[in-house]
Design a protein around this motif. Structure first.
Motif, PDB file in Angstrom:
ATOM      1  N   ASP A  90      56.488  24.417 -64.994  1.00  0.00           N
ATOM      2  CA  ASP A  90      57.020  25.154 -63.841  1.00  0.00           C
ATOM      3  C   ASP A  90      56.838  24.419 -62.522  1.00  0.00           C
ATOM      4  O   ASP A  90      57.138  24.936 -61.460  1.00  0.00           O
ATOM      5  N   GLY A  91      56.339  23.186 -62.561  1.00  0.00           N
ATOM      6  CA  GLY A  91      56.209  22.393 -61.342  1.00  0.00           C
ATOM      7  C   GLY A  91      54.982  22.695 -60.503  1.00  0.00           C
ATOM      8  O   GLY A  91      54.798  22.131 -59.430  1.00  0.00           O
ATOM      9  N   THR A  92      54.087  23.579 -60.991  1.00  0.00           N
ATOM     10  CA  THR A  92      52.887  23.904 -60.228  1.00  0.00           C
ATOM     11  C   THR A  92      51.875  22.772 -60.338  1.00  0.00           C
ATOM     12  O   THR A  92      51.933  21.945 -61.243  1.00  0.00           O
ATOM     13  N   SER A  93      50.905  22.765 -59.421  1.00  0.00           N
ATOM     14  CA  SER A  93      49.854  21.767 -59.424  1.00  0.00           C
ATOM     15  C   SER A  93      48.501  22.441 -59.289  1.00  0.00           C
ATOM     16  O   SER A  93      48.359  23.434 -58.572  1.00  0.00           O
ATOM     17  N   MET A 192      57.422  33.070 -58.383  1.00  0.00           N
ATOM     18  CA  MET A 192      56.930  31.750 -57.994  1.00  0.00           C
ATOM     19  C   MET A 192      57.553  30.666 -58.876  1.00  0.00           C
ATOM     20  O   MET A 192      57.990  29.620 -58.387  1.00  0.00           O
ATOM     21  N   ARG A 193      57.612  30.925 -60.182  1.00  0.00           N
ATOM     22  CA  ARG A 193      58.215  29.949 -61.100  1.00  0.00           C
ATOM     23  C   ARG A 193      59.694  29.746 -60.772  1.00  0.00           C
ATOM     24  O   ARG A 193      60.204  28.624 -60.837  1.00  0.00           O
ATOM     25  N   PHE A 194      60.381  30.834 -60.434  1.00  0.00           N
ATOM     26  CA  PHE A 194      61.796  30.743 -60.095  1.00  0.00           C
ATOM     27  C   PHE A 194      61.992  29.847 -58.873  1.00  0.00           C
ATOM     28  O   PHE A 194      62.920  29.029 -58.820  1.00  0.00           O
ATOM     29  N   VAL A 195      61.120  29.989 -57.892  1.00  0.00           N
ATOM     30  CA  VAL A 195      61.199  29.154 -56.691  1.00  0.00           C
ATOM     31  C   VAL A 195      60.982  27.692 -57.056  1.00  0.00           C
ATOM     32  O   VAL A 195      61.741  26.809 -56.619  1.00  0.00           O
TER      33      VAL A 195
END
Length: 295
Positions: A90-93, A192-195
């Protein structure tokens, strides 16, 4: 927290043991990957925008991705180091809100882990130069990451395990405690994942609220309660973080980056970028080693 960690894969870039001298003196370094040092002899200094730390024997140091830092060795310094990308679906860090260097006392197992990491990943040193302006190029990132595809599965899994063990040494309160205490509702996590995966779209609160089947105002209050910021601020900061990543890993122009990250105009991108980072996109990019954007 456990589920959060399991969403992430750590992609090894470089690891080695090196002896440095006064030529290791680099200012305004910004890298798109995390790096960890284990110092075994000598001295140096490392600084970010808030503090300067002494590099000294028997300590571990972490520099999260996109942390603006200075690296200095006045005489001699020897260290094990590892550089690795962090990847997630999901691109999170893990370090989204912590772009500062940290230092912890090393243990015997840290030295064992570094020696083993170098042993099972031969030929992963930086053989061109210790200057970030030389080795930080997208083509070199791809070259080294491609080596991961040829690892034996046992070495790949062991490498992952060692990298997570090294990361675990930095689970200090200022980095992770606040997140451990925060339980985010599924609807907010989904927003948040959608963003993260749709930054190029014209995102707004109404769209996110409708996807969550909630009233816009209630959704905004709920989002702020569980994330610490309003939805629009989250969208803006996430876009800027993505923009910094594109700057560090490509030759895209500022205008192209504004489009890729979903800003309605170049002026809007510039204003928002300066509000979040304190610098304009042009000035910020000049502080990234120039060759990091070369093909």
């Amino acid at each position: 927290m456990n589920k959060r960690f399991l969403k992430h894969t750590l992609s090894l870039l470089n690891t080695d043991y090196v002896k440095l001298d006064s030529r290791w003196n680099y200012k305004n370094v910004i890298s798109p990957y995390h790096r960890i040092y284990y110092i075994d002899a000598g001295e140096g200094k490392i600084s970010d925008i808030s503090k300067t730390l002494k590099l000294e024997a028997d300590y571990l140091y972490i520099i999260p991705a996109y942390t603006l830092c200075n690296l200095v060795c006045e005489s001699h310094l020897s260290q094990y180091f590892v550089q690795f990308f962090e990847e997630s679906a999901d691109g999170t860090s893990l370090f989204s809100n912590v772009r500062l260097i940290h230092k912890v006392k090393a243990s015997v197992i840290d030295l064992v882990n570094f020696r083993r990491l170098v042993d099972i990943n031969p030929g992963r040193g930086i053989n061109r130069s210790d200057n970030p302006q030389v080795y930080e190029k997208n083509i070199y990132y791809k070259e080294y990451q491609e080596l991961n595809n040829y690892q034996k599965i046992s070495d790949f899994l062991e490498t992952q395990g060692i990298l997570f063990q090294l990361l675990s040494r930095f689970t200090v309160p200022e980095i992770f405690q606040a997140r451990e205490e925060r339980i985010i509702p599924a609807k907010i996590l989904e927003a948040m994942r959608f963003v993260y995966v749709n930054l190029h779209l014209p995102l707004n609160v109404k769209l996110l609220a409708e996807r969550a089947n909630l009233n816009s105002e209630y959704f905004s209050r709920l989002f702020e309660k569980h994330t610490g910021m309003r939805p629009l601020s989250f969208i803006s900061e996430t876009r800027i973080e993505r923009a910094v990543h594109v700057m560090a890993t490509s030759r895209a122009s500022i205008s192209e980056i504004a489009v890729l990250t979903g800003f309605e105009s170049l002026s809007h991108f510039t204003r928002t970028f300066k509000k979040v980072t304190g610098r304009t996109p042009g000035i910020y990019r000049k502080q990234i080693p120039h060759s990091a954007t070369e093909e």
